[in-house]
Motif scaffolding. Structure first.
Motif, PDB file in Angstrom:
ATOM      1  N   THR A  20       0.952  -1.103   0.026  1.00  0.00           N
ATOM      2  CA  THR A  20      -0.042  -0.091   0.004  1.00  0.00           C
ATOM      3  C   THR A  20       1.016   1.163   0.101  1.00  0.00           C
ATOM      4  O   THR A  20       2.311   0.945  -0.137  1.00  0.00           O
ATOM      5  N   GLN A  21       0.429   2.304   0.053  1.00  0.00           N
ATOM      6  CA  GLN A  21       1.144   3.652  -0.120  1.00  0.00           C
ATOM      7  C   GLN A  21       0.878   4.748   1.092  1.00  0.00           C
ATOM      8  O   GLN A  21      -0.395   4.453   1.616  1.00  0.00           O
ATOM      9  N   TYR A  22       1.760   5.182   1.635  1.00  0.00           N
ATOM     10  CA  TYR A  22       1.573   6.221   2.528  1.00  0.00           C
ATOM     11  C   TYR A  22       2.560   7.591   2.197  1.00  0.00           C
ATOM     12  O   TYR A  22       3.500   7.442   1.865  1.00  0.00           O
ATOM     13  N   ALA A  43      -6.207   5.948   0.400  1.00  0.00           N
ATOM     14  CA  ALA A  43      -7.663   5.538   0.424  1.00  0.00           C
ATOM     15  C   ALA A  43      -7.908   4.114  -0.092  1.00  0.00           C
ATOM     16  O   ALA A  43      -8.604   3.940  -0.994  1.00  0.00           O
ATOM     17  N   LYS A  44      -7.221   3.125   0.758  1.00  0.00           N
ATOM     18  CA  LYS A  44      -7.490   1.833   0.164  1.00  0.00           C
ATOM     19  C   LYS A  44      -6.948   0.816   1.574  1.00  0.00           C
ATOM     20  O   LYS A  44      -6.258   1.647   2.352  1.00  0.00           O
ATOM     21  N   PRO A  45      -7.085  -0.206   1.561  1.00  0.00           N
ATOM     22  CA  PRO A  45      -6.615  -1.166   2.719  1.00  0.00           C
ATOM     23  C   PRO A  45      -5.045  -0.659   3.057  1.00  0.00           C
ATOM     24  O   PRO A  45      -4.278  -0.373   2.267  1.00  0.00           O
ATOM     25  N   GLN A  77      -7.333 -11.421   4.643  1.00  0.00           N
ATOM     26  CA  GLN A  77      -8.029 -11.614   3.121  1.00  0.00           C
ATOM     27  C   GLN A  77      -7.092 -11.035   1.840  1.00  0.00           C
ATOM     28  O   GLN A  77      -7.804 -11.068   0.766  1.00  0.00           O
ATOM     29  N   GLY A  78      -6.180 -10.516   2.157  1.00  0.00           N
ATOM     30  CA  GLY A  78      -5.321 -10.030   0.927  1.00  0.00           C
ATOM     31  C   GLY A  78      -4.145 -10.906   0.501  1.00  0.00           C
ATOM     32  O   GLY A  78      -4.310 -12.047   0.751  1.00  0.00           O
ATOM     33  N   ILE A  79      -3.111  -9.962   0.192  1.00  0.00           N
ATOM     34  CA  ILE A  79      -2.041 -10.638  -0.182  1.00  0.00           C
ATOM     35  C   ILE A  79      -1.397 -11.665   0.864  1.00  0.00           C
ATOM     36  O   ILE A  79      -0.916 -11.078   2.106  1.00  0.00           O
ATOM     37  N   PRO A  80      -1.147 -13.110   0.887  1.00  0.00           N
ATOM     38  CA  PRO A  80      -0.673 -13.791   1.967  1.00  0.00           C
ATOM     39  C   PRO A  80       0.743 -13.510   2.230  1.00  0.00           C
ATOM     40  O   PRO A  80       1.407 -13.218   1.240  1.00  0.00           O
ATOM     41  N   PRO A  81       1.384 -13.412   3.462  1.00  0.00           N
ATOM     42  CA  PRO A  81       2.757 -13.251   3.935  1.00  0.00           C
ATOM     43  C   PRO A  81       3.543 -14.186   3.123  1.00  0.00           C
ATOM     44  O   PRO A  81       4.793 -13.982   2.779  1.00  0.00           O
TER      45      PRO A  81
END
Length: 288
Positions: A20-22, A43-45, A77-81
């Motif tokens: 994600t981005q910050y 504006a996303k997870p 529920q996202g990209i798995p580690p």
């Protein structure tokens, strides 16, 4: 700072665009991540994200060492580690990070998976050993001489503490060399005199290359060059002899042991303190 070099390296890695981005940048943080309520998050997870920290400690043989811990946080529920772990490991294992006069190498140790059920977070912590490559000096400065000689004779090589290095680099296409002193002892084969003692510095040369064939070839060329040169010279100083006992072990640990062993022999002038001179002499005249 080495941490800044690591941060910039991870920030620039296209493989981490899945984070994600910050604040318009990839979510990679040193020490701590901002609070989840921070408005600069995209504006996303707010996952996946990476938080790393370096713990430094003194190393008896290298002066600098430590541990790099890299936490990868993912949503359940996202990209798995499991998908993130090999990406991060490949971006750090075997890489060298330089900042000013400091250079360290990162070597992967282990990966431990974790979960935070309350926050619905899954992640993995990757641990890397950090090993420093300080510049070592004695009198005469044997290491400085062999660094200069190696860089001049083999301009295609990167010589740590001599060649200007990138903040983050990996010897994938070329090779790099690091020289250090492992011990000094009496030369033995040259007798000492009243004014000169002879010493041999045992040098270790570390060769970093993509494969063992490249390591062996590079080491052979360097050792052969030293035998041909016979002496490392410096103006107004005594030469250092490097053609008596040199060897190669291509299977030795490149990071901790070094594959090249070189005996560098030199003379040391013994400076003796003069006795206190007699500045005032008095005599008594005795008549017989």
């Amino acid at each position: 700072m080495i941490e800044q070099s690591i941060y910039e390296h991870l920030q620039s890695a296209s493989e981490l665009n899945i984070l994600t981005q910050y604040g318009g940048k990839t979510a990679v943080f040193n020490q701590n991540a901002p609070a989840d309520t921070d408005p600069m998050w995209a504006a996303k997870p707010q996952y996946p994200r990476i938080v790393f920290a370096a713990d430094w400690e003194h190393s008896a043989d290298r002066a600098l060492g430590g541990t790099l811990s890299v936490d990868v946080f993912c949503q359940e529920q996202g990209i798995p580690p499991e998908n993130m772990e090999p990406i991060v490991r490949n971006l750090l294992h075997g890489w060298f990070f330089s900042s000013g006069v400091e250079t360290v190498a990162a070597q992967w140790v282990n990966s431990n998976y974790f979960t935070e059920p309350k926050n619905k977070i899954a992640g993995v912590t990757l641990t890397f050993a950090l090993l420093g490559f300080p510049k070592m000096t004695i009198s005469p400065d044997v290491i400085a001489r062999i660094n200069v000689w190696t860089a001049e004779q083999f301009p295609q090589l990167s010589v740590i503490n001599q060649t200007e290095l990138l903040p983050a680099w990996k010897p994938e296409t070329g090779a790099a060399v690091y020289w250090r002193i492992s011990a000094t002892a009496p030369a033995g084969w040259i007798p000492d005199t009243y004014q000169t003692i002879w010493r041999t510095a045992s040098l270790r040369g570390h060769v970093f290359a993509p494969d063992i064939a490249s390591v062996t070839q590079t080491a052979q060329e360097i050792i052969g060059g030293l035998y041909a040169a016979k002496r490392l010279k410096k103006e107004h100083e005594a030469p250092v002899m490097v053609n008596t006992n040199n060897s190669i072990d291509p299977t030795a640990d490149a990071l901790r042991t070094g594959q090249m062993m070189v005996d560098a022999t030199f003379g040391v002038i013994v400076h003796r303190v003069a006795n206190q001179p007699l500045n005032h002499i008095y005599t008594d005249k005795i008549e017989v």
